[in-house]
Motif scaffolding. Structure first.
Motif, PDB file in Angstrom:
ATOM      1  N   LEU A  30      37.064  35.539  49.039  1.00 23.73           N
ATOM      2  CA  LEU A  30      38.031  35.350  47.952  1.00 23.73           C
ATOM      3  C   LEU A  30      37.357  35.536  46.600  1.00 23.73           C
ATOM      4  O   LEU A  30      37.915  36.141  45.687  1.00 23.73           O
ATOM      5  N   LYS A  31      36.140  35.001  46.475  1.00 24.84           N
ATOM      6  CA  LYS A  31      35.429  35.072  45.196  1.00 24.84           C
ATOM      7  C   LYS A  31      34.901  36.473  44.905  1.00 24.84           C
ATOM      8  O   LYS A  31      34.660  36.806  43.751  1.00 24.84           O
ATOM      9  N   GLU A  32      34.733  37.299  45.925  1.00 28.44           N
ATOM     10  CA  GLU A  32      34.262  38.676  45.725  1.00 28.44           C
ATOM     11  C   GLU A  32      35.399  39.634  45.379  1.00 28.44           C
ATOM     12  O   GLU A  32      35.160  40.727  44.893  1.00 28.44           O
ATOM     13  N   ASP A  33      36.628  39.222  45.611  1.00 24.26           N
ATOM     14  CA  ASP A  33      37.797  40.052  45.326  1.00 24.26           C
ATOM     15  C   ASP A  33      38.018  40.138  43.811  1.00 24.26           C
ATOM     16  O   ASP A  33      37.831  39.147  43.101  1.00 24.26           O
ATOM     17  N   PRO A  34      38.412  41.296  43.266  1.00 24.33           N
ATOM     18  CA  PRO A  34      38.659  41.433  41.823  1.00 24.33           C
ATOM     19  C   PRO A  34      39.691  40.437  41.276  1.00 24.33           C
ATOM     20  O   PRO A  34      39.652  40.077  40.102  1.00 24.33           O
ATOM     21  N   GLU A  35      40.581  39.976  42.104  1.00 24.61           N
ATOM     22  CA  GLU A  35      41.596  38.990  41.698  1.00 24.61           C
ATOM     23  C   GLU A  35      40.948  37.703  41.187  1.00 24.61           C
ATOM     24  O   GLU A  35      41.452  37.052  40.288  1.00 24.61           O
ATOM     25  N   TRP A  36      39.811  37.340  41.762  1.00 24.71           N
ATOM     26  CA  TRP A  36      39.091  36.128  41.364  1.00 24.71           C
ATOM     27  C   TRP A  36      38.680  36.205  39.900  1.00 24.71           C
ATOM     28  O   TRP A  36      38.844  35.247  39.140  1.00 24.71           O
ATOM     29  N   SER A  37      38.169  37.359  39.480  1.00 24.31           N
ATOM     30  CA  SER A  37      37.745  37.530  38.084  1.00 24.31           C
ATOM     31  C   SER A  37      38.930  37.686  37.151  1.00 24.31           C
ATOM     32  O   SER A  37      38.930  37.160  36.046  1.00 24.31           O
ATOM     33  N   ALA A  38      39.943  38.395  37.608  1.00 22.21           N
ATOM     34  CA  ALA A  38      41.093  38.693  36.741  1.00 22.21           C
ATOM     35  C   ALA A  38      41.982  37.473  36.500  1.00 22.21           C
ATOM     36  O   ALA A  38      42.439  37.245  35.384  1.00 22.21           O
ATOM     37  N   ARG A  39      42.237  36.680  37.539  1.00 20.14           N
ATOM     38  CA  ARG A  39      43.196  35.581  37.422  1.00 20.14           C
ATOM     39  C   ARG A  39      42.562  34.204  37.569  1.00 20.14           C
ATOM     40  O   ARG A  39      43.250  33.197  37.511  1.00 20.14           O
TER      41      ARG A  39
END
Length: 127
Positions: A30-39
């Protein structure tokens, strides 16, 4: 068979007679997914049956889930970190290994007090 597609090359079974999950690995993904940084948060459905869903939610410190409610009873279990859960009538802080339950249709909001992994179980009502 239900399939969730997280990445183009990865398919996930959402139902079956026996499913196994390594929640530490799921949280890392989950933390490696771009969604983690974006949201500042991310989630993955681990199990989706006709009347039961299990979702792993990752939250960065300060990330929030605005007021919402579920159509069935809910359990919220903090695996890592700490979260604040607020309803109209009370507020609770849950830390690692803490769990609470909510009846259906209770509006609530969640805020991460530190980086957190939360396992949410939702019992869907029968038609």
């Amino acid at each position: 068979m239900h399939v969730y597609k997280r990445y183009d090359s990865e398919k996930r079974r959402l139902a079956g007679p026996l499913l196994f999950f390594n929640l530490d690995e799921e949280f890392t993904q989950l933390k490696e997914d771009p969604e983690w940084s974006a949201r500042h948060r991310n989630a993955v459905t681990l199990l989706k049956e006709p009347h039961l869903s299990v979702v792993l939610v990752g939250l960065q410190k300060g990330a929030a889930l605005s007021k919402h409610k579920a159509q069935g009873p809910v359990t919220i279990c903090v695996l890592i970190g700490a979260v604040s859960i607020k309803t109209e009538h009370e507020s609770r802080t849950l830390r690692s290994h803490g769990m609470l339950s909510l009846e259906k249709d209770i509006p609530h909001e969640v805020e991460a007090l530190e980086e957190s992994a939360v396992l949410v179980t939702i019992a869907e009502p029968k038609p």
